[in-house]
Design a protein around this motif. Structure first.
Motif: not given
Length: 290
Positions: A34, A110, A112, A115, A181
């Motif tokens: 991620n 993962r 998307e 997150y 992120k």
């Protein structure tokens, strides 16, 4: 004799190995897929992974090797034994998981669309792994070695040094990963810190009562009869009256806090109570360790 000498070492080494395995799993299963970050040497390894696609199993070890030498020279041999163990085992488990993923036997997580979920899982696994390593005297090297040297040579706080290094590494990552992120990474760091504290301090938490009263004997008798808890009398002197006093000290589980408060208030409504958090309570009536 051999068994007696090696048993304590094995009991300390196994949790460190387990902790680094959990930490390596969290990195490969939640963090890297991620594109999240970490601090310290691990964070530098992740940056090299994102920028140059170099496996963290190699960079983690390569970056730490010169730190081993410096730490051995300035920190001392004994503290470095378990640091080297933790670092080598982390690199090994990172390599194992990389191999399993390359073979297709392990599929990373993962997601998307959310997150935050990945950040929460990453924080829990990283914190659980590091908590085990720290609790049994190990580290994963990197910024911890630098912090120890700065503390020993310049008197700087280890926590501040580690925080400064982490801030630089995470800040630098903004050039390689999206800014959102970075914010998810802060969630990872926060959850991991809480998990580390939880594991280091112990899963069992209790409350300690320090009771200052003119009726300590009556209070202790009620506690003994109704709650089957032991207590200790501490000798003290009143700050204003200068008269000697006996302070009652008692540790109870969190479920018993309300009951003990009620007993004290019934015996002496004017009693002064100090209630503190305590962790890793060992002994009769609580958890027992060999």
């Amino acid at each position: 004799m051999f068994k007696t000498n090696w048993k304590p070492a094995v009991q300390q080494i196994f949790p460190i190995l387990l902790g680094t395995a959990i930490y390596a799993f969290g990195l490969h299963f939640f963090v890297i897929p991620n594109e999240l970050m970490e601090g310290g040497v691990t964070g530098i390894s992740l940056l090299l992974k994102y920028a140059l696609n170099i496996p963290p199993s190699y960079t983690t070890l390569i970056i730490n090797v010169p730190l081993f030498y410096v730490g051995w020279k300035y920190v001392g041999k004994q503290p470095m034994y378990y640091t080297i163990l933790g670092t080598l085992s982390l690199s090994f488990f990172l390599w194992v998981i990389e191999f399993l993923m390359h073979k297709g036997w392990v599929t990373p997580f993962r997601y998307e669309e959310d997150y935050l979920l990945a950040a929460l899982y990453a924080g829990v696994t990283l914190g659980a792994g590091l908590g085990l390593v720290f609790r049994f005297g190990g580290t994963t090297g990197g910024s911890d070695i630098i912090a120890r040297i700065c503390n020993k040579k310049m008197g700087w706080s280890m926590g501040q040094v580690i925080l400064f290094i982490d801030a630089i590494v995470i800040g630098t990552s903004a050039f390689y990963i999206p800014i959102e992120k970075i914010f998810y990474t802060l969630v990872v760091v926060f959850i991991a810190a809480k998990m580390i504290d939880f594991i280091q301090e112990g899963a069992y938490a209790a409350k300690a009562f320090t009771i200052i009263s003119d009726k300590p004997v009556e209070i202790s008798q009620r506690i003994s009869d109704e709650m089957d808890r032991g207590m200790t009398f501490l000798s003290a002197k009143g700050g204003y009256s200068r008269m000697p006093k006996e302070v009652v000290y008692c540790v109870v589980s969190r479920q018993e806090v309300r009951r003990l408060k009620s007993i004290v208030r019934q015996v002496d409504p004017r009693a002064f109570m100090i209630i503190s958090d305590v962790h890793d309570v060992l002994g009769e009536g609580f958890r027992v360790e060999d």
